[in-house]
Design a protein around this motif. Structure first.
Motif, PDB file in Angstrom:
ATOM      1  N   GLU A 159       0.834  -1.194   0.000  1.00 25.11           N
ATOM      2  CA  GLU A 159       0.000   0.000   0.000  1.00 25.11           C
ATOM      3  C   GLU A 159       0.877   1.255   0.000  1.00 25.11           C
ATOM      4  O   GLU A 159       1.841   1.367   0.756  1.00 25.11           O
ATOM      5  CB  GLU A 159      -0.897  -0.036   1.234  1.00 25.11           C
ATOM      6  N   HIS A 160       0.523   2.218  -0.847  1.00 25.56           N
ATOM      7  CA  HIS A 160       1.410   3.348  -1.124  1.00 25.56           C
ATOM      8  C   HIS A 160       1.727   4.166   0.124  1.00 25.56           C
ATOM      9  O   HIS A 160       2.907   4.463   0.404  1.00 25.56           O
ATOM     10  CB  HIS A 160       0.783   4.241  -2.199  1.00 25.56           C
ATOM     11  N   GLU A 161       0.741   4.530   0.881  1.00 29.46           N
ATOM     12  CA  GLU A 161       0.965   5.375   2.054  1.00 29.46           C
ATOM     13  C   GLU A 161       1.870   4.694   3.076  1.00 29.46           C
ATOM     14  O   GLU A 161       2.771   5.324   3.647  1.00 29.46           O
ATOM     15  CB  GLU A 161      -0.371   5.736   2.695  1.00 29.46           C
ATOM     16  N   ALA A 162       1.665   3.401   3.271  1.00 33.25           N
ATOM     17  CA  ALA A 162       2.516   2.655   4.201  1.00 33.25           C
ATOM     18  C   ALA A 162       3.946   2.565   3.670  1.00 33.25           C
ATOM     19  O   ALA A 162       4.912   2.665   4.441  1.00 33.25           O
ATOM     20  CB  ALA A 162       1.948   1.259   4.435  1.00 33.25           C
ATOM     21  N   ALA A 163       4.094   2.376   2.363  1.00 34.15           N
ATOM     22  CA  ALA A 163       5.424   2.301   1.768  1.00 34.15           C
ATOM     23  C   ALA A 163       6.171   3.617   1.924  1.00 34.15           C
ATOM     24  O   ALA A 163       7.379   3.634   2.210  1.00 34.15           O
ATOM     25  CB  ALA A 163       5.313   1.920   0.294  1.00 34.15           C
ATOM     26  N   VAL A 164       5.473   4.721   1.740  1.00 36.32           N
ATOM     27  CA  VAL A 164       6.103   6.031   1.917  1.00 36.32           C
ATOM     28  C   VAL A 164       6.562   6.206   3.363  1.00 36.32           C
ATOM     29  O   VAL A 164       7.672   6.686   3.626  1.00 36.32           O
ATOM     30  CB  VAL A 164       5.131   7.157   1.504  1.00 36.32           C
ATOM     31  N   ARG A 165       5.744   5.794   4.302  1.00 35.15           N
ATOM     32  CA  ARG A 165       6.135   5.902   5.720  1.00 35.15           C
ATOM     33  C   ARG A 165       7.396   5.095   5.998  1.00 35.15           C
ATOM     34  O   ARG A 165       8.286   5.549   6.728  1.00 35.15           O
ATOM     35  CB  ARG A 165       4.997   5.443   6.631  1.00 35.15           C
ATOM     36  N   LYS A 166       7.461   3.874   5.442  1.00 32.15           N
ATOM     37  CA  LYS A 166       8.652   3.043   5.662  1.00 32.15           C
ATOM     38  C   LYS A 166       9.888   3.690   5.051  1.00 32.15           C
ATOM     39  O   LYS A 166      10.971   3.707   5.676  1.00 32.15           O
ATOM     40  CB  LYS A 166       8.435   1.649   5.060  1.00 32.15           C
ATOM     41  N   ALA A 167       9.753   4.218   3.849  1.00 29.94           N
ATOM     42  CA  ALA A 167      10.889   4.877   3.205  1.00 29.94           C
ATOM     43  C   ALA A 167      11.334   6.085   4.018  1.00 29.94           C
ATOM     44  O   ALA A 167      12.538   6.292   4.249  1.00 29.94           O
ATOM     45  CB  ALA A 167      10.522   5.291   1.782  1.00 29.94           C
ATOM     46  N   GLU A 168      10.394   6.875   4.478  1.00 37.90           N
ATOM     47  CA  GLU A 168      10.742   8.071   5.238  1.00 37.90           C
ATOM     48  C   GLU A 168      11.373   7.721   6.586  1.00 37.90           C
ATOM     49  O   GLU A 168      12.257   8.455   7.075  1.00 37.90           O
ATOM     50  CB  GLU A 168       9.504   8.941   5.420  1.00 37.90           C
TER      51      GLU A 168
END
Length: 310
Positions: A159-168
């Motif tokens: 899921e995109h939002e979760a992936a962004v959180r992990k990257a950040e």
């Protein structure tokens, strides 16, 4: 260069099954973190890779490839098959991937603490192993500099939002971050790459590097961005180009004494001339790699030759 710099890379190995029209499949050792470890060892660094490898033909191929370059391979004892990816190349040598990967990394003890830790790619987003990767980085970063490359694979990001959180989260733990303009476009659609990189810089890293393929690369520093052109190269394929850029980056930073606990303060004061030299080395490393098949980064002589052509 520092007399001795222990580098630890944490992440996946992948057997790349390279598929070309009207040609037999070729199997190449791959996986972004494994490629970075291989590139660092080729450039003469003491490098350990913490990963997972199956007791199968692909696993034996990858282990032999890494150890031949001098990488110390450490695994957690997993019995899962070695991850693989079918790599389809178009007429311009650009690669697309279809993955078959399980990532369940568990804790592994290290005999000595590393001076620098690199991670990213599939290992930093695929659970349950991603949690172990982040925990390892958190435990090591007090005594080591950290680098991160998201190396986005959309089909594995979840899921995109979760992936962004992990990257950040990984960006915030890092001193050096490298991404491609395509990575940033997936993570932040419609945001200019330099703006996305500046957003990351504000969360903690000393420098954010962004590759743009044939259009070169740029670095974002507190004093602003700077760019370098791509080194001319006859492209065979782009497999491993970003990983060679990453290993070239770390090689150059180490040469300037900017990695390891003693180098962190100097890295935080990175000047534009040094950053440009780092970009030059990284771009030259990538140029060598795209000019031959598979993820095949340069040795020191090849890197010097490429720099001489610039």
């Amino acid at each position: 260069m520092l007399d001795r710099l222990d580098l630890l890379v944490i992440g996946e190995c992948v057997a790349d099954v390279v598929r070309l029209p009207d040609a037999a499949d070729r199997v190449h050792p791959g996986g972004s973190p494994a490629n970075v470890a291989y590139g660092l060892a080729r450039l003469g660094h003491d490098t350990t890779l913490l990963t997972q490898l199956g007791a199968d033909e692909k696993g034996r191929l990858i282990r032999a490839h890494l150890t031949a370059a001098g990488v110390e391979v450490r695994t957690d004892g997993s019995t899962a098959p070695t991850p693989s990816a079918v790599v389809n190349l178009d007429g311009a040598g650009r690669a697309s991937y279809a993955f078959d990967i399980t990532w369940t990394l568990g804790p592994v003890s290290l005999e000595r603490p590393p001076a620098h830790v690199h991670t990213g790619s599939i290992a930093a987003v695929t659970e349950p192993g991603a949690a172990a990767v982040v925990a390892a980085v958190e435990s090591l970063r007090a005594a080591a500099t950290v680098s991160y490359d998201p190396n986005v694979r959309p089909e594995l990001m979840g899921e995109h939002e979760a992936a962004v959180r992990k990257a950040e989260r990984c960006v915030a733990l890092s001193d050096v971050v490298k991404a491609s303009d395509e990575d940033l476009e997936w993570l932040y659609p419609g945001v200019e790459p330099v703006k996305a990189a500046e957003r990351w810089l504000a969360t903690g890293p000393a420098v954010v590097l962004v590759t743009r393929g044939g259009d070169g690369a740029f670095a974002v520093l507190p004093a602003g961005p700077l760019t370098v052109d791509a080194l001319p190269a006859e492209v065979v394929d782009t497999v491993g180009a970003g990983d060679a850029f990453m290993s070239g980056t770390l090689h150059a930073l180490a040469a300037h004494g900017l990695l390891g606990p003693a180098g962190r303060e100097r890295l935080r004061a990175l000047d534009r001339a040094t950053a440009k030299d780092v970009l030059r080395h990284a771009s030259a490393s990538a140029a060598v790699t795209v000019a031959r098949a598979g993820a095949s980064p340069p040795d020191p002589a090849e890197l010097r030759e490429a720099l001489g052509r610039r």
